[in-house]
Scaffold this motif. Structure first.
Motif, PDB file in Angstrom:
ATOM      1  N   ALA A  55       0.764  -1.120  -0.105  1.00  0.00           N
ATOM      2  CA  ALA A  55      -0.005   0.045   0.018  1.00  0.00           C
ATOM      3  C   ALA A  55       0.845   1.276  -0.045  1.00  0.00           C
ATOM      4  CB  ALA A  55      -0.918   0.112   1.113  1.00  0.00           C
ATOM      5  N   ILE A  56       1.961   1.436   0.849  1.00  0.00           N
ATOM      6  CA  ILE A  56       2.683   2.299   0.802  1.00  0.00           C
ATOM      7  C   ILE A  56       3.635   2.455  -0.512  1.00  0.00           C
ATOM      8  CG2 ILE A  56       5.052   3.304   2.049  1.00  0.00           C
ATOM      9  CD1 ILE A  56       3.882   1.883   4.589  1.00  0.00           C
ATOM     10  N   ARG A  57       4.077   1.343  -0.649  1.00  0.00           N
ATOM     11  CA  ARG A  57       4.896   1.350  -2.264  1.00  0.00           C
ATOM     12  C   ARG A  57       3.856   1.930  -3.394  1.00  0.00           C
ATOM     13  NH1 ARG A  57       5.693  -0.740  -6.858  1.00  0.00           N
ATOM     14  NH2 ARG A  57       3.871  -2.302  -6.560  1.00  0.00           N
TER      15      ARG A  57
ATOM     16  N   LEU B  34     -11.313   5.141  -6.035  1.00  0.00           N
ATOM     17  CA  LEU B  34     -11.124   5.693  -7.243  1.00  0.00           C
ATOM     18  C   LEU B  34      -9.892   4.982  -8.083  1.00  0.00           C
ATOM     19  CD1 LEU B  34     -11.760   9.334  -6.746  1.00  0.00           C
ATOM     20  CD2 LEU B  34     -13.132   8.060  -8.396  1.00  0.00           C
ATOM     21  N   VAL B  35      -8.890   4.702  -7.218  1.00  0.00           N
ATOM     22  CA  VAL B  35      -7.602   4.206  -7.563  1.00  0.00           C
ATOM     23  C   VAL B  35      -7.718   2.981  -8.090  1.00  0.00           C
ATOM     24  CG1 VAL B  35      -5.249   3.294  -7.152  1.00  0.00           C
ATOM     25  CG2 VAL B  35      -6.059   5.602  -6.134  1.00  0.00           C
ATOM     26  N   ILE B  46      -1.433   4.065 -12.931  1.00  0.00           N
ATOM     27  CA  ILE B  46      -1.998   5.052 -12.185  1.00  0.00           C
ATOM     28  C   ILE B  46      -1.507   4.907 -10.805  1.00  0.00           C
ATOM     29  CG2 ILE B  46      -3.751   6.528 -11.074  1.00  0.00           C
ATOM     30  CD1 ILE B  46      -4.800   6.899 -14.018  1.00  0.00           C
ATOM     31  N   GLN B  47      -0.692   5.881 -10.011  1.00  0.00           N
ATOM     32  CA  GLN B  47      -0.230   5.511  -8.553  1.00  0.00           C
ATOM     33  C   GLN B  47      -1.407   6.200  -7.568  1.00  0.00           C
ATOM     34  OE1 GLN B  47       3.945   6.326  -8.677  1.00  0.00           O
ATOM     35  NE2 GLN B  47       4.368   4.304  -8.149  1.00  0.00           N
ATOM     36  N   ASP B  48      -1.593   5.862  -6.517  1.00  0.00           N
ATOM     37  CA  ASP B  48      -2.397   6.354  -5.728  1.00  0.00           C
ATOM     38  C   ASP B  48      -1.722   7.843  -5.204  1.00  0.00           C
ATOM     39  OD1 ASP B  48      -2.431   3.531  -5.490  1.00  0.00           O
ATOM     40  OD2 ASP B  48      -3.132   3.663  -3.396  1.00  0.00           O
TER      41      ASP B  48
END
Lengths: 147, 121
Positions: A55-57, B34-35, B46-48
């Motif tokens: 999640a952090i990555r 949405l992500v 697409i990254q958070d």
């Protein structure tokens, strides 16, 4: 979805804290709190799906994320700049009061009082500094034109 | 593959706000949802970290509004929805996007020659 371990929660908190600290002085406090809450909420849910590390990555490049937040939420003036400008002004005013012993006591008290007020309200200081700069420009005669 | 990903990422940055407005026009949603919706729609690059500030930008510009909703999974979620301005913005950007696609289509559809033609002297 799985329950998060204490270690995962600590990782999320550390990331949120890291981002929040980097935004200190660049984003208004209220917005920082909102960013913190939203990040914590999104990271917690992401971590229950894919694990805290992933999640952090998935947040991607943290400095880029911090810059984006700073760009979005920056106020009309950068608080850090105004803060240091106020500190320097206050120091100069205090210095002047110490090195000019011939000034009457009342004058010194007023200078210190005004300095204190201005340093508490950096925007006022900046406004005053601009006014003084404008006045000084107005009093200096323009150089003779070269033919 | 990594280079393709980098190119795709640069292109996506430009169209991210359109995609977010479009998704929020369909239903109220929060950042992580949405992500995942974008990923499910075929945009896994697409990254958070690019979506969350983009949502902040859209909210700052008055195109979306937000509200907090309690969640059973953890902290309250920040749900976003389109504002009246957002619907206008979406219509305009969709029009601009379609014009751009129409303009690019003939440019990219012709086959690339092995050698560029030399300039006439």
């Amino acid at each position: 979805m799985s329950e998060l371990s204490m270690k995962d929660r600590a990782r999320i908190e550390a990331t949120v804290h890291q981002i929040d600290q980097a935004l200190g002085g660049r984003v208004p406090r209220k917005k920082r709190r909102e960013i913190r809450d939203e990040l914590r909420s999104n990271l917690t849910e992401a971590a229950t799906n894919v694990g805290a590390e992933e999640a952090i990555r998935q947040l991607g490049d943290l400095p880029a994320l911090i810059s984006s937040y700073a760009e979005v939420y920056r106020g009309r003036w950068d608080p850090r700049t105004a803060f240091w400008a106020a500190v320097i002004t206050y120091a100069v005013l205090v210095f002047l009061t110490l090195v000019l012993p011939h000034w009457p006591i009342a004058g010194l008290a007023i200078v210190v009082l005004i300095g204190g007020i201005l340093s508490l309200v950096p925007v006022t200081f900046l406004w005053l500094a601009r006014r003084i700069a404008r006045m000084m420009r107005a009093t200096i005669p323009a150089p003779p034109s070269v033919r | 593959v990594a280079e393709n990903g980098a190119h795709a990422s640069q292109l996506l940055k430009g169209v991210l706000s359109i995609a977010l407005l479009r998704l929020l026009a369909e239903r109220e949603s929060y950042g992580y949802e949405l992500v995942t919706r974008l990923h499910d729609m075929g945009l896994p690059d697409i990254q958070d970290g690019s979506v969350y500030p983009a949502l902040g930008r859209l909210e700052r510009d008055g195109h979306i509004t937000s509200r907090l909703v309690a969640s059973q999974l953890g902290p309250a979620r920040k749900y976003y929805r389109l504002s009246r301005e957002g619907y206008k913005e979406l219509a305009e950007t969709e029009r601009a996007w379609n014009n751009l696609v129409r303009a690019m289509e003939p440019i990219l559809s012709t086959p690339v020659p092995s050698q560029p033609k030399e300039a006439a002297r």
